[in-house]
Scaffold this motif. Structure first.
Motif, PDB file in Angstrom:
ATOM      1  N   GLY A  15       9.096 -28.236  32.935  1.00 36.47           N
ATOM      2  CA  GLY A  15       7.755 -29.002  32.720  1.00 36.47           C
ATOM      3  C   GLY A  15       6.612 -28.510  33.750  1.00 36.47           C
ATOM      4  N   LEU A  18       6.295 -25.082  34.094  1.00 31.73           N
ATOM      5  CA  LEU A  18       5.240 -24.132  33.099  1.00 31.73           C
ATOM      6  C   LEU A  18       3.507 -24.965  33.201  1.00 31.73           C
ATOM      7  CD1 LEU A  18       4.939 -22.393  30.197  1.00 31.73           C
ATOM      8  CD2 LEU A  18       5.403 -24.763  28.911  1.00 31.73           C
ATOM      9  N   PHE A  19       3.453 -25.750  33.957  1.00 33.92           N
ATOM     10  CA  PHE A  19       2.374 -26.408  33.672  1.00 33.92           C
ATOM     11  C   PHE A  19       1.120 -25.906  35.226  1.00 33.92           C
ATOM     12  CE2 PHE A  19      -0.686 -29.511  35.882  1.00 33.92           C
ATOM     13  CZ  PHE A  19      -1.828 -29.937  34.538  1.00 33.92           C
ATOM     14  N   LEU A  22       0.672 -21.831  33.186  1.00 29.63           N
ATOM     15  CA  LEU A  22      -0.766 -22.290  33.275  1.00 29.63           C
ATOM     16  C   LEU A  22      -1.981 -22.426  33.467  1.00 29.63           C
ATOM     17  CD1 LEU A  22       0.495 -24.232  30.160  1.00 29.63           C
ATOM     18  CD2 LEU A  22       0.290 -22.039  29.950  1.00 29.63           C
ATOM     19  N   LEU A  93       4.285 -27.644  21.929  1.00 26.83           N
ATOM     20  CA  LEU A  93       5.465 -27.146  22.836  1.00 26.83           C
ATOM     21  C   LEU A  93       5.548 -25.622  22.657  1.00 26.83           C
ATOM     22  CD1 LEU A  93       6.796 -27.842  25.164  1.00 26.83           C
ATOM     23  CD2 LEU A  93       9.138 -27.793  23.409  1.00 26.83           C
ATOM     24  N   SER A  96       2.440 -23.831  23.948  1.00 34.73           N
ATOM     25  CA  SER A  96       2.834 -23.996  25.503  1.00 34.73           C
ATOM     26  C   SER A  96       3.540 -22.711  25.838  1.00 34.73           C
ATOM     27  CB  SER A  96       2.982 -24.789  26.377  1.00 34.73           C
ATOM     28  OG  SER A  96       4.402 -25.507  25.987  1.00 34.73           O
ATOM     29  N   PHE A  97       4.560 -22.373  25.345  1.00 34.43           N
ATOM     30  CA  PHE A  97       6.216 -21.270  25.461  1.00 34.43           C
ATOM     31  C   PHE A  97       4.841 -20.639  24.933  1.00 34.43           C
ATOM     32  CE2 PHE A  97      10.461 -23.026  25.905  1.00 34.43           C
ATOM     33  CZ  PHE A  97       9.767 -24.102  26.350  1.00 34.43           C
ATOM     34  N   SER A 317       3.168 -28.471  27.700  1.00 37.87           N
ATOM     35  CA  SER A 317       3.760 -28.142  28.486  1.00 37.87           C
ATOM     36  C   SER A 317       4.426 -29.137  29.054  1.00 37.87           C
ATOM     37  CB  SER A 317       2.805 -27.310  29.982  1.00 37.87           C
ATOM     38  OG  SER A 317       2.031 -27.886  30.396  1.00 37.87           O
ATOM     39  N   LEU A 320       7.543 -31.240  27.349  1.00 34.38           N
ATOM     40  CA  LEU A 320       9.277 -30.493  27.931  1.00 34.38           C
ATOM     41  C   LEU A 320       9.555 -31.624  28.466  1.00 34.38           C
ATOM     42  CD1 LEU A 320      10.764 -28.370  27.514  1.00 34.38           C
ATOM     43  CD2 LEU A 320       9.015 -27.544  29.612  1.00 34.38           C
TER      44      LEU A 320
END
Length: 340
Positions: A15, A18-19, A22, A93, A96-97, A317, A320
């Motif tokens: 999580g 990914l944040f 991004l 979600l 974000s993916f 994100s 997650l």
């Protein structure tokens, strides 16, 4: 078996990672664009001056993704009944993916994390049907935008070999042919199951596509209607945002240019987080035909990109962190078999 604390750590690593990625990608997209400081300044000033309109755009963002969540909730119902809230989380979600994958294919992987293990692969197929309906909507409205362009503006390119508008007519008939084909296939989804039956190496995956046999013509029309409603919501968002940024245009012409822009974006292979530059160039070309406010066009493009993609991706994100990526029951079952 992995401890609960280990699984929590893994979820947090995914999580937070990914944040961070991004955030970096967003900064990179905004940092190196021409005249970006002027557009951002225009965006800030317009937000302060038109707060009710901006609030409406934010609310429409929630409606936009809410319609998508409702659509997905209906699509996966034959596999698993989930609440609207859970479906909405899955959509965020998925966004974000998807932002760092070609043509947003990563959304499938994000959404199915909210399904049970035995429903996830079939969930990918159900999600594809929803994407299929959205693509059909983009084609149908895009044809109207393309016709408007052909009738009112100069050709895309000139050539000594082809007469004016030859490329435009080729594109128009190509889009019409693709639209007709996908519409027929959309209402004949059973042909996909038939194909999996006919091809030997695909037979092992047949059970994962059987879910589409449960989608009747009436059901698919309902999904298509939801896709059309969603399309009109985010198109209206864009138009309102352009108006707020001072882009003066006749409203119906603005809609048709938006339709054409979304058609072009659907055709081009892109990565969502890197769309800003492409959106900006296409927006400047199309809206520049009906307005001279280039800074406003860029500001509106940045605004819709931030509101409809970046904010949901960041929220997704963070969601997650609460997903159980590793299924404890499945791991326990495997260990028991090994001990037996």
């Amino acid at each position: 078996m992995l401890s609960k604390s280990t699984k929590i750590i893994i979820n947090y690593v995914f999580g937070i990672g990914l944040f961070i990625w991004l955030s970096y990608s967003i900064y990179h997209q905004l940092r190196y664009k021409d005249n970006i400081h002027l557009s951002v300044q225009q965006l800030k000033e317009s937000i302060r001056a038109h707060q009710p309109a901006m609030m409406a755009v934010i609310v429409m963002m929630v409606v936009n993704w809410g319609l998508e969540a409702w659509k997905w909730q209906i699509l996966v119902r034959p596999l698993q009944r989930i609440s609207f809230r859970r479906s909405f989380y899955a959509i965020l979600l998925g966004v974000s993916f998807s932002v760092n994958t070609p043509n947003r294919i990563g959304e499938y992987g994000g959404r199915i994390l909210y399904l049970k293990n035995n429903a996830r692969l079939s969930g990918v197929m159900a999600t594809m049907v929803g994407s299929f309906s959205q693509f059909i909507t983009t084609l149908l409205f895009g044809i109207a935008g393309l016709l408007f362009y052909i009738w009112h503006f100069t050709p895309f390119t000139s050539s000594p070999v082809f007469t004016p508008y030859t490329w435009e007519m080729i594109l128009l008939f190509g889009v019409l042919a693709v639209t007709a084909t996908v519409m027929v296939l959309y209402y004949r989804l059973y042909l996909i199951v038939w194909l999996f039956d006919r091809i030997r190496w695909l037979r092992r995956f047949r059970k994962f596509v059987e879910v589409i046999n449960q989608f009747s013509g009436r059901f698919l029309s309902k999904i298509l209607l939801l896709s059309i409603l969603r399309y009109m919501v985010f198109s209206a968002q864009y138009l309102i945002l352009l108006k707020v940024m001072g882009v003066d245009m006749v409203w119906w012409q603005g809609f048709l240019m938006i339709f054409l822009m979304y058609l072009i974006m659907a055709i081009l292979p892109t990565i969502a987080i890197a769309e800003l530059g492409i959106r900006g160039e296409i927006g400047l070309f199309l809206f520049g035909l009906i307005s001279v406010n280039k800074i406003g066009i860029i500001a509106g493009t940045i605004g819709i990109w931030l509101i409809n993609l970046v904010i949901p991706a960041i929220l997704g994100s963070l969601l997650l962190l609460g997903i159980k990526v590793l299924n404890e029951e499945k791991i326990t079952g495997i260990l028991k078999k090994q001990r037996a």
